[in-house]
Design an enzyme around this catalytic site. Structure first.
Site, PDB file in Angstrom:
ATOM      1  N   GLY A 534      36.625  19.402  99.901  1.00 32.38           N
ATOM      2  CA  GLY A 534      37.183  18.925  98.645  1.00 32.38           C
ATOM      3  C   GLY A 534      36.789  19.868  97.538  1.00 32.38           C
ATOM      4  N   GLY A 536      35.046  19.760  93.855  1.00 27.60           N
ATOM      5  CA  GLY A 536      34.388  18.960  92.833  1.00 27.60           C
ATOM      6  C   GLY A 536      34.362  19.725  91.537  1.00 27.60           C
ATOM      7  N   GLY A 537      33.684  19.159  90.558  1.00 26.60           N
ATOM      8  CA  GLY A 537      33.457  19.931  89.363  1.00 26.60           C
ATOM      9  C   GLY A 537      32.654  21.133  89.824  1.00 26.60           C
ATOM     10  CG  PHE A 538      29.901  22.505  88.337  1.00 28.93           C
ATOM     11  CD1 PHE A 538      29.641  21.143  88.262  1.00 28.93           C
ATOM     12  CD2 PHE A 538      29.703  23.288  87.222  1.00 28.93           C
ATOM     13  CE1 PHE A 538      29.167  20.582  87.095  1.00 28.93           C
ATOM     14  CE2 PHE A 538      29.236  22.722  86.045  1.00 28.93           C
ATOM     15  CZ  PHE A 538      28.963  21.374  85.987  1.00 28.93           C
ATOM     16  N   GLY A 539      33.242  23.644  91.567  1.00 34.11           N
ATOM     17  CA  GLY A 539      33.674  24.476  92.687  1.00 34.11           C
ATOM     18  C   GLY A 539      33.961  23.702  93.960  1.00 34.11           C
ATOM     19  CB  VAL A 541      32.385  20.754  98.785  1.00 36.91           C
ATOM     20  CG1 VAL A 541      31.226  20.456  99.718  1.00 36.91           C
ATOM     21  CG2 VAL A 541      31.997  20.462  97.358  1.00 36.91           C
ATOM     22  CG  ASP A 653      31.518  15.197  86.424  1.00 42.19           C
ATOM     23  OD1 ASP A 653      32.267  14.335  85.927  1.00 42.19           O
ATOM     24  OD2 ASP A 653      31.930  16.146  87.102  1.00 42.19           O
TER      25      ASP A 653
END
Ligand SMILES: *[C@@H]1O[C@H](CO)[C@@H](O)[C@H](O)[C@H]1NC(C)=O
Ligand SMILES: *[C@@H]1O[C@H](CO)[C@@H](O)[C@H](O)[C@H]1NC(C)=O
Ligand SMILES: *[C@@H]1O[C@H](CO)[C@@H](O)[C@H](O)[C@H]1NC(C)=O
Ligand SMILES: *[C@@H]1O[C@H](CO)[C@@H](O)[C@H](O)[C@H]1NC(C)=O
Ligand SMILES: *[C@@H]1O[C@H](CO)[C@@H](O)[C@H](O)[C@H]1NC(C)=O
Ligand SMILES: *[C@@H]1O[C@H](CO)[C@@H](O)[C@H](O)[C@H]1NC(C)=O
Ligand SMILES: *[C@@H]1O[C@H](CO)[C@@H](O)[C@H](O)[C@H]1NC(C)=O
Ligand SMILES: *[C@@H]1O[C@H](CO)[C@@H](O)[C@H](O)[C@H]1NC(C)=O
Ligand SMILES: *[C@@H]1O[C@H](CO)[C@@H](O)[C@H](O)[C@H]1NC(C)=O
Ligand SMILES: *[C@@H]1O[C@H](CO)[C@@H](O)[C@H](O)[C@H]1NC(C)=O
Ligand SMILES: *[C@@H]1O[C@H](CO)[C@@H](O)[C@H](O)[C@H]1NC(C)=O
Ligand SMILES: *[C@@H]1O[C@H](CO)[C@@H](O)[C@H](O)[C@H]1NC(C)=O
Length: 844
Positions: A534, A536-539, A541, A653
């Site tokens: 998936g 997420g925020g920041f990049g 996974v 977040d």
């Protein structure tokens, strides 16, 4: 357009001298009449005391000017200057005055020299009976000349108004744009320097076209464009950032084209100005408690906001490297310069480029794009999207079309001619752009969502075959490698876990494995899409399998721009790895190599809470006791982050997709500490400034960017209601949703009907008292004022003990939207006074 103020410097002849017998203004007033002058040293004050107009000397300049400022703000900020290009030179300040001349104009005189420094310019036919002319400072900061004898006192037909001659600041109510009847353009022009108000070279104005947009220019070079108006905001703004403190308005008709904004709450002070020093247009808001102006928005925001970063058909994606990529269905015009990061030539359509137009054309549906430059467009407000498409097909030079207005289900038609430039990926834009391309590149639905990889079949095949070959090769290499030397394997294993060391406060050494990039690449199959769990925020996974022990891991590949150096980054990661709690996802290690920064986590087989909670089938797996356990687990994890750990992490977040579930459905908070690690002031995730999109953000953050532990509590409150109700909070989202979860929870609570909020799928099998307690705690967490919200210690106590709970007040972020028929303005009304939130920022 400041030159509209005439430059008149002439020696006064005897007939003007008769003007000079005025009584001076003594007490505070808002008006200059024919018989009362405003002398240097005195000021005008608007009726309600907001604005003050008088003489000032900027910085170290020796010149004096007539200017306007907010009366009650200590460090005087000049928001308007009457004579910016005609200063009063030298020290003759006590003999300077502003008067109404015999002709009914406002004139600035330095009477030692009997010199007219500056004057307004009212054309003579308007001058009926000049003796009743007065100059008045209105409550909104507009300095106007009007005929006091005009029976129609409310008339907006001022003889002259300062708002027509903006300087570097756009005040609320001020119009930015064109009076088409007189071809008169109002635009902002920066000061030349911090101590020189004369016109600088940075401007902001509206560029006329059939679909107008605003543009910031330095000299003649455009440095930022807003994108066209879409009925709610300019296209380049993520639409969910509609902040309820402003009402924005864009008017386009045959008489005028302008933009203006007003502020819902009278006591909030917020303005837009041009900063010549940093070449930006900024919105700033006055924060009384801190005695400062806080920057609320600053454009250009990022590299992608530059005027045309990626060339024709190039799509700019902030936060990824390289920032430019071709729209799907297009390819670089010159691979050579594209690969050397020179994007000026942009992209061209794939497939046959020469044949007659229309034969093999389709349209790709791109979502989330800032619309291209509108110089060559054609619009029709009444056309349907289908007609719009046909209209575009009719003309070979038409390259794209879209709806004009995104409200409702979208309406109107805008079509583009020629190359599309200035495209940028922005999240949360509900306006789809349909780009003409070769039909073979359009999949059956015509759906191409921005730059994400939804490739056509040919593309998929073109990629899969080499991939399979590479995989086979890898397998062979792996096999040979494994057979050859078992010893080498041991060495590798050691290499993989070089220990990073850091002394902690107690003098002990903390250690975490420090993985090699090659190890991670092997584990994740070179970050293959199949392994992607998936984003997420920041990049993104990825799932990975560490070769020797076949340990399953999750790898978070931090996207782009960590502002920290390697050393600081390592230190933060080590500290985060030290945070260990059964309700936090365990950090196993990290990988830092070149620009790559990755975090290695334990793998959670059950994915995240949102995949259960908002799925009608999956949610049945979460019975009441599981959900209650999840709620308490999250609360414990958060409490640990806030208070028990030495780091005092604010998560920033918190949302269901950041709550992972282990095989026993125990919740584990993930992504904690990332805002800290990434050195990021705002939690932006991979989207750009999505303030308020999630529906999990506290009002003080959404409005002022202030974040505290209590803002996490707010997000927890939303999460709690979502878990109990099994419904997603839409937050301040798009107007189509009339009632968000918080609003509904509050309404039902008031009616004593909270039971109705509880997820239907439980049937009767849940504990009512526990559910009601959760809802009440949720509402307490959602209090508007941060200090009214409980901390996590109390939250946990309230959830688990049978203590009496306090009664919640109205929650913070209930937003009602009203769309008046006919009147096409969108009102965002905050239910309770917004000022308290904006101004009482004791959250820090
Ligand atoms: C006043 O302004 C008009 C239009 O801007 C200009 O044509 C005219 O010359 C000005 N009058 C004076 C006295 O400067
Ligand atoms: C202007 O005033 C300043 C002090 O107020 C003085 O130092 C300076 O000499 C004056 N200049 C002139 C030209 O009078
Ligand atoms: C203002 O200037 C006049 C001379 O023009 C002088 O007589 C008067 O004292 C000055 N007033 C002040 C307050 O300096
Ligand atoms: C006063 O007027 C004369 C011309 O009459 C001019 O030379 C001089 O510069 C002026 N002085 C000031 C301070 O404006
Ligand atoms: C203008 O108004 C004054 C009173 O303010 C009045 O005495 C005078 O007669 C008026 N003049 C004209 C030409 O209407
Ligand atoms: C106002 O205007 C009227 C004519 O329109 C005139 O009769 C009257 O004297 C004026 N009064 C003032 C105070 O100017
Ligand atoms: C703006 O107004 C002009 C004139 O009425 C009209 O031709 C044009 O279509 C309008 N554009 C938009 C985007 O509404
Ligand atoms: C322009 O921006 C700089 C840097 O943020 C700031 O120091 C300065 O005060 C700003 N200028 C104005 C006029 O606000
Ligand atoms: C990029 O390419 C264009 C045209 O191909 C050229 O004019 C320009 O100088 C190049 N820019 C750089 C920085 O190399
Ligand atoms: C384009 O894509 C958006 C989002 O995927 C979708 O809502 C819309 O219906 C699509 N338009 C057409 C014409 O299929
Ligand atoms: C568009 O629709 C509006 C009302 O819906 C109508 O007043 C207007 O005349 C229409 N314009 C055209 C060009 O059909
Ligand atoms: C297509 O549109 C362009 C730009 O508006 C126009 O110049 C041209 O005449 C149009 N061609 C046809 C065939 O309508």
């Amino acid at each position: 357009m400041t030159n509209m103020i005439p430059i008149i410097v002439l020696v006064i002849t005897s007939n003007l001298i008769s003007l000079l017998f005025f009584s001076q203004l003594s007490t505070a007033t808002n008006t200059i009449t024919r018989y009362q002058s405003l002398n240097d040293g005195n000021t005008l004050v608007s009726n309600d005391g907001t604005f003050e107009l008088g003489f000032f000397r900027p910085g170290s300049s020796t010149n004096r000017y007539v200017g306007l400022w907010y009366k009650n703000i200590p460090n005087r900020r000049i928001v308007w200057v009457a004579n910016r290009d005609n200063p009063i030179k030298g020290n003759n300040s006590n003999s300077t005055m502003l008067v109404i001349s015999k002709e009914g104009n406002l004139v600035l005189l330095t009477n030692n020299n009997q010199t007219l420094v500056w004057s307004t310019n009212i054309t003579t036919q308007l001058l009926s009976n000049t003796s009743s002319h007065v100059a008045q400072l209105l409550d909104n900061g507009n300095f106007v000349i009007k005929d006091n004898n005009n029976s129609d006192q409310q008339s907006k037909n001022f003889l002259w108004q300062g708002f027509d001659f903006p300087c570097d600041t756009l005040l609320p109510e001020m119009k930015l744009g064109w009076d088409l009847k007189t071809n008169f353009n109002r635009q902002l022009t920066s000061w030349k320097n911090w101590d020189d108000p004369s016109s600088g070279d940075l401007t902001w104005g509206i560029v006329l076209s059939s679909n107008p947009e605003t543009v910031v220019k330095k000299g003649t070079i455009e440095i930022y464009r807003s994108g066209p108006w879409n009925g709610v905001d300019f296209s380049g703004y993520p639409i969910l950032t509609i902040t309820p403190i402003f009402e924005k308005k864009f008017v386009n008709n045959s008489n005028e084209v302008y933009y203006k904004y007003s502020i819902v709450s009278k006591s909030t002070i917020s303005i837009i100005y041009l900063n010549q020093t940093i070449l930006r247009r900024e919105r700033i808001t006055w924060i009384p408690k801190e005695n400062t102006w806080r920057v609320y928005d600053s454009v250009p925001r990022d590299d992608c906001d530059d005027y045309n970063p990626c060339g024709p058909y190039g799509n700019c994606v902030h936060n990824v490297t390289p920032i430019c990529r071709c729209l799907d269905g297009f390819e670089p015009k010159s691979w050579e310069s594209w690969n050397s990061f020179n994007w000026t030539q942009g992209c061209v359509r794939k497939g046959k480029k020469t044949s007659s137009c229309g034969v093999n054309d389709g349209f790709g549906n791109f979502t989330g794009l800032k619309l291209p430059k509108t110089t060559h467009t054609w619009v029709d407000a009444n056309m349907t999207l289908e007609d719009c498409k046909n209209k575009c097909l009719e003309n070979c030079s038409c390259t794209a079309y879209s709806n004009l207005d995104v409200r409702g289900d979208g309406s109107g038609c805008s079509i583009w001619f020629g190359d599309l430039i200035g495209l940028k990926q922005v999240s949360a834009i509900p306006q789809d752009l349909y780009v003409r391309m070769d039909a073979s590149n359009v999949d059956s639905n015509g759906d191409i969502s921005g730059w994400h990889d939804k490739k056509s079949h040919t593309l998929a095949i073109a990629i899969t075959i080499p991939l399979v070959i590479v995989l086979l090769l890898l397998l062979i290499v792996f096999y040979v490698h494994k057979r050859k030397t078992k010893q080498r394997e041991m060495e590798d294993k050691l290499d993989n876990s070089i220990l990073a060391k850091k002394e902690d406060e107690d003098g002990r050494y903390l250690e975490i494995p420090f993985f090699k990039l090659s190890t991670i690449i092997d584990a994740t199959n070179d970050f293959s899409n199949d392994n992607k769990l998936g984003e997420g925020g920041f990049g993104p996974v990825y799932k990975g399998i560490l070769a020797p022990e076949r340990q399953v891991i999750a790898v978070k590949r931090l996207s782009g721009s960590s502002k920290q150096g390697t050393k600081e980054f390592k230190n933060e990661v080590i500290l985060c790895a030290k945070l260990q709690h059964r309700n936090l996802v365990k950090v196993l290690g990290c990988c830092i190599q070149g620009k790559e920064r990755m975090l290695i986590y334990e793998y959670m087989p059950n994915k995240s809470l949102d995949s259960f909670l908002f799925d009608s089938a999956q949610k049945k797996l979460l019975d009441w006791s599981t959900r209650f356990n999840i709620i308490c687990g999250i609360a414990r994890g958060l409490l640990y982050l806030h208070q028990d750990s030495r780091l005092r992490i604010i998560h920033r977040d918190l949302k269901p997709s950041n709550i992972l579930l282990d095989s026993d459905m125990n919740p584990k908070i993930s992504d904690f500490g990332l805002a800290k690690i990434c050195g990021d002031e705002q939690v932006e995730g991979n989207t750009n400034k999505v303030v308020g999109t999630h529906g999990y953000m506290a009002p003080e953050y959404a409005i002022d960017g202030v974040f505290s532990i209590k803002s996490d509590v707010f997000s927890f409150g939303i999460l709690l209601l979502e878990i109990v109700s099994g419904r997603k909070n839409k937050g301040i989202s798009y107007p189509r949703n009339n009632d968000n979860l918080v609003g509904k929870a509050w309404r039902l609570w008031k009616e004593g009907n909270s039971k109705e909020l509880v997820d239907d799928c439980f049937g009767e099998s849940y504990i009512l008292s526990e559910a009601l307690r959760c809802i009440q705690v949720g509402l307490l967490c959602l209090q508007q004022h941060p200090s009214d919200r409980p901390n996590m210690v109390s939250v946990l106590a309230m959830l688990t003990n049978e203590t009496n709970l306090t009664q919640p007040k109205e929650p913070g972020f209930i937003i009602k939207r009203v769309i008046n028929e006919g009147e096409s303005t969108l009102e965002n009304v905050m239910s309770s006074s917004i000022n308290e939130v904006t101004i009482s920022l004791d959250a820090r």
